[in-house]
Every structure is written in C-alpha cells, then in structure tokens.
Design a protein around this motif. Structure first.
Motif, mmCIF file in Angstrom:
data_model
loop_
_atom_site.group_PDB
_atom_site.id
_atom_site.type_symbol
_atom_site.label_atom_id
_atom_site.label_comp_id
_atom_site.label_asym_id
_atom_site.label_seq_id
_atom_site.Cartn_x
_atom_site.Cartn_y
_atom_site.Cartn_z
ATOM 1 N N ALA A 274 38.713 48.751 8.327
ATOM 2 C CA ALA A 274 39.123 48.045 7.105
ATOM 3 C C ALA A 274 39.894 46.761 7.409
ATOM 4 N N GLY A 275 39.533 46.070 8.488
ATOM 5 C CA GLY A 275 40.166 44.795 8.802
ATOM 6 C C GLY A 275 41.572 44.913 9.364
ATOM 7 N N LEU A 276 41.978 46.092 9.853
ATOM 8 C CA LEU A 276 43.323 46.269 10.387
ATOM 9 C C LEU A 276 43.566 45.334 11.574
ATOM 10 N N GLY A 277 42.573 45.186 12.425
ATOM 11 C CA GLY A 277 42.739 44.320 13.584
ATOM 12 C C GLY A 277 43.007 42.879 13.198
ATOM 13 N N LEU A 278 42.371 42.393 12.134
ATOM 14 C CA LEU A 278 42.598 41.017 11.690
ATOM 15 C C LEU A 278 44.035 40.827 11.211
ATOM 16 N N VAL A 279 44.608 41.840 10.553
ATOM 17 C CA VAL A 279 46.000 41.768 10.103
ATOM 18 C C VAL A 279 46.941 41.685 11.303
ATOM 19 N N LEU A 280 46.696 42.506 12.323
ATOM 20 C CA LEU A 280 47.539 42.481 13.516
ATOM 21 C C LEU A 280 47.462 41.125 14.214
ATOM 22 N N GLN A 281 46.269 40.548 14.284
ATOM 23 C CA GLN A 281 46.120 39.244 14.931
ATOM 24 C C GLN A 281 46.811 38.141 14.131
ATOM 25 N N LEU A 282 46.785 38.252 12.807
ATOM 26 C CA LEU A 282 47.456 37.257 11.979
ATOM 27 C C LEU A 282 48.970 37.318 12.185
ATOM 28 N N VAL A 283 49.524 38.527 12.262
ATOM 29 C CA VAL A 283 50.962 38.676 12.507
ATOM 30 C C VAL A 283 51.331 38.083 13.866
ATOM 31 N N ASP A 284 50.507 38.344 14.882
ATOM 32 C CA ASP A 284 50.771 37.796 16.214
ATOM 33 C C ASP A 284 50.701 36.275 16.200
ATOM 34 N N ALA A 285 49.724 35.717 15.490
ATOM 35 C CA ALA A 285 49.556 34.264 15.466
ATOM 36 C C ALA A 285 50.722 33.569 14.773
ATOM 37 N N LEU A 286 51.337 34.214 13.776
ATOM 38 C CA LEU A 286 52.445 33.603 13.039
ATOM 39 C C LEU A 286 53.811 33.888 13.664
ATOM 40 N N SER A 287 53.878 34.804 14.616
ATOM 41 C CA SER A 287 55.172 35.227 15.147
ATOM 42 C C SER A 287 55.966 34.111 15.825
ATOM 43 N N PRO A 288 55.361 33.081 16.454
ATOM 44 C CA PRO A 288 56.206 32.025 17.044
ATOM 45 C C PRO A 288 57.057 31.279 16.022
ATOM 46 N N LEU A 289 56.633 31.286 14.754
ATOM 47 C CA LEU A 289 57.404 30.589 13.732
ATOM 48 C C LEU A 289 58.758 31.241 13.499
ATOM 49 N N PHE A 290 58.881 32.514 13.829
ATOM 50 C CA PHE A 290 60.097 33.263 13.521
ATOM 51 C C PHE A 290 60.867 33.668 14.779
ATOM 52 N N ASP A 291 60.432 33.194 15.938
ATOM 53 C CA ASP A 291 61.113 33.550 17.181
ATOM 54 C C ASP A 291 61.919 32.352 17.671
ATOM 55 N N HIS A 292 63.203 32.593 17.936
ATOM 56 C CA HIS A 292 64.083 31.544 18.426
ATOM 57 C C HIS A 292 64.922 32.127 19.573
ATOM 58 N N PRO A 293 65.226 31.335 20.588
ATOM 59 C CA PRO A 293 64.924 29.903 20.688
ATOM 60 C C PRO A 293 63.678 29.574 21.490
ATOM 61 N N LEU A 294 62.943 30.573 22.035
ATOM 62 C CA LEU A 294 61.842 30.305 22.960
ATOM 63 C C LEU A 294 60.486 30.190 22.287
ATOM 64 N N ARG A 295 60.387 30.465 20.977
ATOM 65 C CA ARG A 295 59.124 30.341 20.220
ATOM 66 C C ARG A 295 58.013 31.177 20.849
ATOM 67 N N GLN A 296 58.338 32.398 21.198
ATOM 68 C CA GLN A 296 57.355 33.276 21.823
ATOM 69 C C GLN A 296 56.566 34.031 20.766
ATOM 70 N N ALA A 297 55.241 34.102 20.943
ATOM 71 C CA ALA A 297 54.422 35.000 20.150
ATOM 72 C C ALA A 297 54.562 36.418 20.712
ATOM 73 N N LEU A 298 54.017 37.385 19.981
ATOM 74 C CA LEU A 298 54.118 38.764 20.456
ATOM 75 C C LEU A 298 53.429 38.927 21.811
ATOM 76 N N HIS A 299 52.289 38.218 22.005
ATOM 77 C CA HIS A 299 51.623 38.347 23.308
ATOM 78 C C HIS A 299 52.417 37.658 24.407
ATOM 79 N N ASP A 300 53.225 36.626 24.056
ATOM 80 C CA ASP A 300 54.111 36.015 25.056
ATOM 81 C C ASP A 300 55.215 36.979 25.463
ATOM 82 N N LYS A 301 55.776 37.679 24.492
ATOM 83 C CA LYS A 301 56.855 38.615 24.799
ATOM 84 C C LYS A 301 56.368 39.744 25.704
#
Length: 330
Positions: A274-301
C-alpha cells in the motif's frame, strides 16, 4: 539553539580547531587537520606569576619614570593606558592562555583587518546564530543542491527502468486494464457498485514483485559503486557535492555506501504494501530539513556521513612569454 559540546573549526581562524563546551571556547586551539582528543582538552597549568621588572635607567636628565625625553609635566607618554574602545586593564595580557576575540569588547577589530570588517555571523560570543560546522574544513551542502542532485539521479534510474523493466510494466498494465475500463464505464453511468468487476489474474502480483525487484537492483547498481569510490553519483557531480565520512575525508567504501543506500533504496520493495515504502522514502528525503547542525538525512545518520560542497579549484593558465614586449620579462 545551543551547539553541543565538541571540537569545531574556529570561525575566527579556519586553520585551527577548538573545543566548544556549550557556552564558550575552552583551551588552546589545535591545527584543523590534527585529530582532536576524545572529550575536552586537558586543563592548562596556571600561568606563572609575573615579577615586575625594575624600571629602566633614565637616558635623559628629565626622564625619571617615563620614556626618554618625557617629563611628568607633559602628560602620559604615547600608548600609555587603555586605548579608545578599551576598558581598564583590557588586553591580551589580562586574558588566559589561548585568549582570542570571542570575548572582545564592543567595537573590537583584529589587527590588520580590512575596512568594514565585521565578526563572522554565528561566532560564539557575538550576536547571531551558532557557528555552522565545517566537516574537514568543507562547507555543508544546502538542501536545494541535494534535492536537485537526487532528482537527476532518479531521472537516470527511471531511464534504466524504461529499458530493462518496460516489458514487465506493460504486461502488468495489461492485466489491470479490463478492471479499470469497467470501473470508468460504470462511473460514467453513476454506478458505484463493485459487483462483477473483472479482477486481474495471479500473474499481476508476480509481475509487480518482479518490477520492484528489478527497479531496486538497478538503483543499487547505479548508486553504490560510484558512492563507494568517490562519494558522488552523476547528480552529485553535476551539483558539485559529495558524501564523506564524519571520521575522515576519505572514500566511503562499499560497506558504508551500501549502508547509506539501503536506508533509502530498500523501502522500494515495500511499495507493494500500500505504498508504505514510498512514505518511508519521503520521510528520509525531507529529514535534512529538520536536522541541525549537520543537515544529515536518515541514511547519513546510519552510515555516519555528511554531504559537503566540492571546492572549486582554479587553474592558472601558463603565461606566454612570447607575447610580452622586450624588457617586460622579470
């Protein structure tokens, strides 16, 4: 927002690194390319007491305690006492070892600064935001660059899927075509019933699984080898950014590149749910906007990486001495 304690590049001198304890710089600086110790620097020994030096012998009859040729009736000698903009006793001689401008008085200007100099934005001790980390002396990549680079990579992976996965997608669409044609035909008549709709065969599910497996494999083959060797895909090269480990400025290696990709790429297999994977990828793609100070995405962390800008190297063209008129050659 306060910056977490740790070793950071000193914004006042990018050739050095100092320890930030959450409120101010602590200890003496170290070279920026040196490996900092774990935790804060060791406590420095207290400075040895300074014994006042005996006054120099006067060289002229009218100079008793001042400069040569100076007499008390002439007022203080030049350079005596606090200068304009300085409080009593102000100066490096009153500061601890490693004294620097982070606690300087209002209006302070470092020696040799150009006209109009101002303290860098975010320098601790000055108004503004906290200092932006510079991993390995490089600027962090902005979200705009990262997004455009990712879109370029997605476009290339999509082109690969059109070539390799096109036949499977066409067969899957043929399986579902009768169902959707009947749904639209009933909708045009105002019929909302679902009774008797022609359902696709079991082959449609097998085709969907094959499509997702091929798409994931193509993405893996496209991204992991290039990231392991140089930290750059085609999109990152175009946007002049690259991923580097937090520990050292070196290639990611296969293990780190695979760990980084799997957080964003493997959820493609969950599009079936039911598109669960697309939701997870969207969260990962937007995560650098909310990470400070290194602007890491979830895959960076997960892979302990950061994305930095690639500095531009200017190449100086060789001079052509033949074009110089006689006598101009140094």
């Amino acid at each position: 927002m306060s910056v977490q304690p740790g070793w950071y590049v000193d914004p006042a001198d990018t050739e050095t690194r100092r320890y930030w304890d959450g409120e101010g710089w602590l200890g003496a600086p170290i070279p920026v390319d040196a490996t900092p110790p774990d935790g804060p620097p060791p406590a420095e020994p207290p400075p040895a007491p300074v014994t006042p030096a005996a006054p120099a012998a006067s060289t002229t009859p009218d100079s008793t305690t001042g400069a040569p040729g100076w007499s008390p009736q002439q007022g203080p000698p030049p350079g005596y006492g606090p200068q304009p903009g300085q409080g009593p006793g102000w100066g490096p001689q009153a500061g601890p070892p490693g004294w620097g401008p982070q606690g300087g008085p209002p209006g302070w200007t470092p020696p040799g600064a150009p006209p109009g100099w101002a303290p860098p934005a975010g320098h601790p001790g000055w108004p503004g935001r906290p200092p932006e980390p510079r991993p390995h002396g490089l600027r962090l990549a902005g979200y705009g660059r990262r997004l455009v680079a990712r879109l370029i990579d997605f476009g290339l992976v999509f082109a690969l899927n059109v070539v390799v996965n096109g036949w499977f997608v066409w067969r899957w669409a043929q399986e579902w075509a009768p169902y959707w044609q009947e749904v639209f035909r009933r909708a045009s008549r105002g019929d909302t019933s679902a009774d008797g709709l022609p359902l696709p065969s079991e082959q449609a599910n097998s085709l969907l699984v094959a499509i997702l497996l091929i798409a994931t494999a193509l993405w893996l083959a496209y991204e992991v080898p290039t990231m392991a060797s140089g930290g750059q895909t085609v999109g990152k090269r175009v946007m002049r950014i690259r991923a580097v480990p937090m520990a050292a400025d070196q290639p990611l290696g296969v293990r780190r590149a695979l760990s980084r990709w799997s957080t964003l790429g493997l959820p493609t297999l969950l599009w079936y749910c039911a598109g669960l994977g697309l939701v997870l990828q969207l969260v990962d793609a937007l995560s650098p906007l909310f990470d400070h100070p290194l602007r890491q995405a979830l895959h960076d962390k997960r892979a302990q990486t950061v994305v930095v800008e690639v500095p531009q190297h200017t190449v100086t063209a060789p001079s052509n001495d033949r074009n110089q008129p006689p006598g101009d050659t140094p």
